[in-house]
Design a protein around this motif. Structure first.
Motif, short mmCIF file in Angstrom:
data_model
loop_
_atom_site.label_atom_id
_atom_site.label_comp_id
_atom_site.label_asym_id
_atom_site.label_seq_id
_atom_site.Cartn_x
_atom_site.Cartn_y
_atom_site.Cartn_z
N GLU A 1 0.80 -1.22 0.00
CA GLU A 1 0.00 0.00 0.00
C GLU A 1 0.84 1.28 0.00
OE1 GLU A 1 -2.83 -0.08 3.22
OE2 GLU A 1 -3.96 -1.70 2.25
N TYR B 1 -5.76 1.58 -0.72
CA TYR B 1 -6.18 0.43 0.08
C TYR B 1 -6.25 -0.82 -0.80
CZ TYR B 1 -9.09 -2.54 3.07
OH TYR B 1 -9.59 -3.58 3.83
N THR C 1 -7.89 -4.02 -1.25
CA THR C 1 -9.13 -4.56 -0.69
C THR C 1 -8.96 -6.03 -0.33
OG1 THR C 1 -10.03 -5.37 -2.77
CG2 THR C 1 -10.44 -3.06 -2.22
N HIS C 2 -9.76 -6.47 0.63
CA HIS C 2 -9.65 -7.87 1.05
C HIS C 2 -10.21 -8.81 -0.01
CE1 HIS C 2 -10.02 -11.00 4.46
NE2 HIS C 2 -9.28 -11.38 3.46
N ASN D 1 -15.18 6.71 1.38
CA ASN D 1 -14.42 5.91 2.35
C ASN D 1 -13.89 4.65 1.64
OD1 ASN D 1 -13.42 4.37 4.41
ND2 ASN D 1 -15.31 4.29 5.59
N PHE E 1 -12.18 2.26 2.68
CA PHE E 1 -12.19 1.02 3.46
C PHE E 1 -13.59 0.40 3.51
CE2 PHE E 1 -8.84 3.82 5.13
CZ PHE E 1 -7.74 3.04 4.83
N ASP E 2 -14.57 1.09 2.92
CA ASP E 2 -15.96 0.65 2.95
C ASP E 2 -16.38 0.26 1.53
OD1 ASP E 2 -18.70 0.39 3.01
OD2 ASP E 2 -19.08 2.29 4.05
#
Ligand code: MN
Length: 446
Positions: A307, A325, A327-328, A372, A374-375
């Motif tokens: 990152e 980010y 992402t997962h 966001n 992370f969302d």
């Protein structure tokens, strides 16, 4: 001494380590329990059926585990790792070589992998796998050291199957040795401080083939890494490792390896791949074996290092980048960039810069700073409302990718970028709904 035991102590003191007291089977059961506990505290399996040594996993399941080891807030970790990688250019710290290495406390009379608890992870895996070994080798022409992580399948008392992904420096070294009919000597180091893992997973865009990435580990340890000379090979080992295997990758030998449940969430197929013959084995007294649980742990282990490196590399090319980010769900193939482009078109430049900086990426999504990253729901909203597919999707056909991703065939697949940023200047219809910020605790609500 910053070895693996130091890390276990740090995590335990911070409440980030759980001890599994029940005896578990290394075949499927250990990984089955890991899968149920994935994402939480790191695990120390104190008893493994049929073996004398404990086994640890889950260090990279979340950023809090890692932060406990490095004594930093979790949010700082990507930046710490990026600073470590930057030190390769600014002030690389050379390793030191010691003679009284802990990894030599017990030398096996001859190599014997049947003594070591190596888990068989996923149900369709072809055998027991080392998934967390740091391999050190030397360039056969220049002598520059390389450090990398590769999966290793146990196929005999002194024999392993190996995957060397295309583009890795280890494979480049091996192919030059093999062309001369020579084996490539390596050391395989298990049970080390995660600083070595960060060094080993530094992308080649940041650590080219003429650079010894072990300096990344020295930066993170705050002192030079401690190596020890090989007993049977001309390559050094990690002095503080729990277990060291000295070995050679045999020239012109291929044997079946796989299947293996990979980070992609799919099985890598069984095929003829490279073969490692172990020449010498040594360990610490009462060693603790280390394994990576394939999945979240590998994604985090890679993503944390990538990152901040992506942020710095892309920021050198385009202005306005705020955050990145991995992402997962994207399993280290998808990065979301948060940026307010200074001009129309710059988001697409950022997409190209991201693909150039990290070749494993399949997908880049760019959103503005009011999203966001992370969302996933917030990113999806931007995709549906700010990306006009007729002009905002970038497809790069036939680009080099990561072979463990099943959509990538022969290392080739198209890559896709989604420009989900609004036009410059910002049109009024892109103003997001907002409300007064109040504290629900101050209200009488029944
Ligand atoms: Mn390298």
């Amino acid at each position: 001494m910053k070895d693996m035991r130091y890390c276990l102590e740090k995590m335990e003191a911070a409440g980030r380590l759980a001890r599994v007291k029940t005896r578990v089977d290394a075949v499927h059961e250990l990984s089955g329990l890991s899968a149920k506990l994935e994402g939480g505290r790191a695990l120390l399996f104190e008893k493994v059926k049929g073996y004398d040594y404990p086994l640890t996993t889950g260090w990279w399941w979340n950023r809090d585990n890692v932060a406990a080891i490095f004594d930093r807030p979790a949010a700082d970790i990507p930046w710490l790792f990026a600073d470590a990688v930057d030190s390769l250019r600014s002030a690389p710290i050379a390793p030191i070589v010691v003679d009284d290495a802990p990894c030599r406390e017990v030398c096996f009379p001859e190599p014997d992998l049947t003594r070591i608890p190596v888990p068989t992870h996923a149900l369709l895996d072809g055998g027991p796998y080392f998934s967390n070994c740091v391999i050190i080798a030397k360039d056969p022409d220049t002598g520059v050291r390389n450090t990398s992580v590769h999966r290793l399948m146990v196929t005999g008392r002194d024999r392993l199957g190996l995957l060397m992904d295309a583009g890795r420096h280890l494979r480049d070294y091996y192919e030059r040795a093999e062309a001369r009919g020579e084996a490539l000597e390596i050391t395989i180091n298990n049970g080390v401080h995660p600083a070595y893992f960060v060094a080993a997973t530094t992308p080649s865009s940041a650590a080219p083939i003429d650079v010894d990435e072990l300096a990344v580990a020295s930066y993170l340890l705050g002192e030079p890494v401690r190596l020890c000379p090989g007993v049977t090979v001309g390559v050094e080992a990690v002095a503080d490792a729990e277990l060291v295997m000295e070995a050679e990758i045999l020239p012109r030998v291929r044997e079946p390896e796989g299947p293996f449940g990979e980070v992609s969430g799919y099985y890598a197929t069984r095929a003829d791949r490279w073969v490692v013959r172990i020449k010498h084995m040594s360990m610490r007294r009462d060693p603790i074996i280390s394994t990576l649980h394939p999945g979240k742990e590998v994604w985090n282990g890679q993503g944390l290092g990538i990152e901040a490196n992506l942020f710095r590399t892309i920021s050198r090319q385009v202005k306005g980048l705020k955050n990145v980010y991995m992402t997962h769900g994207g399993s280290h193939y998808h990065v979301v960039l948060q940026m307010d482009p200074p001009a129309n078109g710059m988001a697409k430049n950022a997409i190209m810069a991201a693909f150039a900086a990290f070749s494993d990426l399949q997908m880049v999504t760019v959103v503005n700073s009011d999203v966001n990253i992370f969302d996933a729901e917030d990113v999806e909203r931007a995709l549906c409302t700010r990306c006009d597919p007729a002009k905002d999707i970038v497809i790069i056909p036939g680009a080099f990718g990561h072979e463990l991703n099943p959509v990538v065939r022969g290392n080739i697949a198209a890559k896709m970028g989604f420009d989900c940023t609004y036009p410059v200047p910002k049109p009024p219809e892109y103003t997001r709904v907002s409300f007064m910020d109040v504290d629900p605790g101050k209200y009488d609500i029944r």
